[in-house]
Design a protein around this motif. Structure first.
Motif, PDB file in Angstrom:
ATOM      1  N   SER A 220       0.836  -1.205   0.000  1.00 53.68           N
ATOM      2  CA  SER A 220       0.000   0.000   0.000  1.00 53.68           C
ATOM      3  C   SER A 220       0.872   1.257   0.000  1.00 53.68           C
ATOM      4  O   SER A 220       1.945   1.290   0.603  1.00 53.68           O
ATOM      5  CB  SER A 220      -0.918   0.027   1.225  1.00 53.68           C
ATOM      6  N   LYS A 221       0.377   2.284  -0.692  1.00 57.88           N
ATOM      7  CA  LYS A 221       1.059   3.572  -0.715  1.00 57.88           C
ATOM      8  C   LYS A 221       0.039   4.677  -0.478  1.00 57.88           C
ATOM      9  O   LYS A 221      -1.018   4.706  -1.092  1.00 57.88           O
ATOM     10  CB  LYS A 221       1.757   3.803  -2.061  1.00 57.88           C
ATOM     11  N   ILE A 222       0.377   5.573   0.436  1.00 61.76           N
ATOM     12  CA  ILE A 222      -0.492   6.706   0.757  1.00 61.76           C
ATOM     13  C   ILE A 222       0.288   7.994   0.522  1.00 61.76           C
ATOM     14  O   ILE A 222       1.400   8.155   1.030  1.00 61.76           O
ATOM     15  CB  ILE A 222      -0.982   6.646   2.216  1.00 61.76           C
ATOM     16  N   THR A 223      -0.274   8.881  -0.267  1.00 57.59           N
ATOM     17  CA  THR A 223       0.326  10.195  -0.511  1.00 57.59           C
ATOM     18  C   THR A 223      -0.598  11.265   0.045  1.00 57.59           C
ATOM     19  O   THR A 223      -1.802  11.261  -0.239  1.00 57.59           O
ATOM     20  CB  THR A 223       0.550  10.426  -2.021  1.00 57.59           C
ATOM     21  N   LEU A 224      -0.030  12.174   0.837  1.00 56.44           N
ATOM     22  CA  LEU A 224      -0.838  13.181   1.533  1.00 56.44           C
ATOM     23  C   LEU A 224      -0.275  14.573   1.302  1.00 56.44           C
ATOM     24  O   LEU A 224       0.929  14.786   1.344  1.00 56.44           O
ATOM     25  CB  LEU A 224      -0.854  12.892   3.037  1.00 56.44           C
ATOM     26  N   ALA A 225      -1.175  15.520   1.054  1.00 55.99           N
ATOM     27  CA  ALA A 225      -0.835  16.947   1.066  1.00 55.99           C
ATOM     28  C   ALA A 225      -1.903  17.646   1.899  1.00 55.99           C
ATOM     29  O   ALA A 225      -3.097  17.517   1.618  1.00 55.99           O
ATOM     30  CB  ALA A 225      -0.799  17.513  -0.342  1.00 55.99           C
ATOM     31  N   ALA A 226      -1.492  18.346   2.945  1.00 54.55           N
ATOM     32  CA  ALA A 226      -2.437  18.983   3.857  1.00 54.55           C
ATOM     33  C   ALA A 226      -2.159  20.481   3.927  1.00 54.55           C
ATOM     34  O   ALA A 226      -1.013  20.911   4.054  1.00 54.55           O
ATOM     35  CB  ALA A 226      -2.327  18.379   5.253  1.00 54.55           C
ATOM     36  N   HIS A 227      -3.259  21.273   3.836  1.00 55.57           N
ATOM     37  CA  HIS A 227      -3.129  22.732   3.864  1.00 55.57           C
ATOM     38  C   HIS A 227      -4.425  23.327   4.411  1.00 55.57           C
ATOM     39  O   HIS A 227      -5.500  23.156   3.839  1.00 55.57           O
ATOM     40  CB  HIS A 227      -2.851  23.282   2.454  1.00 55.57           C
ATOM     41  N   HIS A 228      -4.330  23.986   5.545  1.00 59.43           N
ATOM     42  CA  HIS A 228      -5.438  24.741   6.136  1.00 59.43           C
ATOM     43  C   HIS A 228      -6.738  23.910   6.166  1.00 59.43           C
ATOM     44  O   HIS A 228      -7.751  24.288   5.574  1.00 59.43           O
ATOM     45  CB  HIS A 228      -5.664  26.043   5.371  1.00 59.43           C
ATOM     46  N   ASP A 229      -6.685  22.791   6.857  1.00 52.19           N
ATOM     47  CA  ASP A 229      -7.840  21.919   7.083  1.00 52.19           C
ATOM     48  C   ASP A 229      -8.282  21.128   5.858  1.00 52.19           C
ATOM     49  O   ASP A 229      -9.294  20.422   5.910  1.00 52.19           O
ATOM     50  CB  ASP A 229      -9.059  22.695   7.626  1.00 52.19           C
ATOM     51  N   VAL A 230      -7.572  21.248   4.756  1.00 51.60           N
ATOM     52  CA  VAL A 230      -7.938  20.493   3.552  1.00 51.60           C
ATOM     53  C   VAL A 230      -6.813  19.501   3.242  1.00 51.60           C
ATOM     54  O   VAL A 230      -5.650  19.885   3.150  1.00 51.60           O
ATOM     55  CB  VAL A 230      -8.166  21.428   2.349  1.00 51.60           C
ATOM     56  N   SER A 231      -7.178  18.227   3.081  1.00 53.74           N
ATOM     57  CA  SER A 231      -6.197  17.186   2.792  1.00 53.74           C
ATOM     58  C   SER A 231      -6.487  16.565   1.436  1.00 53.74           C
ATOM     59  O   SER A 231      -7.627  16.217   1.128  1.00 53.74           O
ATOM     60  CB  SER A 231      -6.240  16.093   3.869  1.00 53.74           C
ATOM     61  N   SER A 232      -5.455  16.424   0.647  1.00 53.58           N
ATOM     62  CA  SER A 232      -5.535  15.675  -0.600  1.00 53.58           C
ATOM     63  C   SER A 232      -4.835  14.343  -0.360  1.00 53.58           C
ATOM     64  O   SER A 232      -3.642  14.300  -0.069  1.00 53.58           O
ATOM     65  CB  SER A 232      -4.847  16.440  -1.730  1.00 53.58           C
ATOM     66  N   VAL A 233      -5.588  13.241  -0.440  1.00 54.67           N
ATOM     67  CA  VAL A 233      -5.061  11.929  -0.090  1.00 54.67           C
ATOM     68  C   VAL A 233      -5.222  10.981  -1.275  1.00 54.67           C
ATOM     69  O   VAL A 233      -6.300  10.879  -1.861  1.00 54.67           O
ATOM     70  CB  VAL A 233      -5.794  11.344   1.138  1.00 54.67           C
TER      71      VAL A 233
END
Length: 243
Positions: A220-233
């Motif tokens: 499994s691979k998880i990529t995360l970008a988080a900015h001001h309460d918004v997460s792109s997963v």
């Protein structure tokens, strides 16, 4: 003790300490051993020298822990402070310009930028922190319940990274052969994370994630970008059987 910086040089035979009865900890933890103290300072941030316990016995509730010695050493080398912790099951060091008592405030500063709805803004101004850290565990699984009763594992784990408050840089890298949380098991987890003043980026690779005894997700691979309460997963995985 009358000096500007307290000076402590002492040897002691501690036959029994119960930290819960002293009101220092919530858990029932008792300790005995030989103490050797040789340092200056009255808190962890102006501590210089070393403190060591040997021939030690550590009990948590009624469980005898794998523990017979611990040393804490603080030095200044090439203008940078070095703080080292050594015991049977963990080695840790932090190097640079740092204040241990302000570290929770430093990490909270970053987390508030990423998730302001979940983390409160630090009340105190953040002093200049510029340090790197390194943690290596060995047979650490008997100690993980001290952090959370739902947590298991973390044997032979490596965690390292750095924080620079002036330039708003945060990085962390972790290799954990196995850990579990609330009945879910993670095998061979690799985490790489970087953050700046407003965005956190992280990549997580997991050889196998066991949801329960019969259902698991390999590779499994998880990529995360988080900015001001918004997460792109983004999650890439496979299942052990048809869902």
């Amino acid at each position: 003790l009358s000096q500007k910086e307290a000076v402590i040089q002492a040897n002691a035979n501690v036959t029994h300490i119960n930290f819960k009865n002293l009101g220092l900890m919530k858990d029932n933890i008792s300790l005995s051993g030989l103490l050797s103290l040789n340092f200056t300072g009255n808190n962890i941030d102006n501590f210089l020298g070393n403190a060591r316990i040997s021939q030690a016995s550590l009990m948590i509730d009624s469980n005898q822990m794998r523990f017979d010695s611990l040393s804490l050493t603080s030095t200044i080398e090439d203008g940078q402070k070095q703080l080292r912790l050594r015991s049977n099951e963990i080695e840790a060091n932090i190097s640079g310009n740092f204040k241990i008592m302000e570290l929770p405030n430093a990490f909270q500063h970053f987390l508030y930028n990423y998730y302001p709805s979940y983390f409160k803004e630090p009340k105190n101004n953040l002093s200049n922190q510029d340090f790197s850290f390194h943690v290596q565990t060995y047979q650490f699984d008997s100690y993980t319940p001290l952090f959370s009763k739902k947590l298991t594992g973390f044997n032979n784990a490596l965690i390292e990274g750095s924080l620079k408050s002036e330039t708003n840089e945060l990085s962390i890298r972790a290799q954990v052969p196995q850990f579990g949380y609330d009945g879910r098991l993670f095998t061979n987890t690799l985490l790489n994370g970087k953050g700046n003043h407003d965005t956190l980026f992280a990549d997580v690779l997991i050889d196998q994630f066991n949801l329960n005894d019969s259902l698991y997700f390999p590779n499994s691979k998880i990529t995360l970008a988080a900015h001001h309460d918004v997460s792109s997963v983004q999650v890439l995985t496979r299942a052990s059987k048809t869902l």
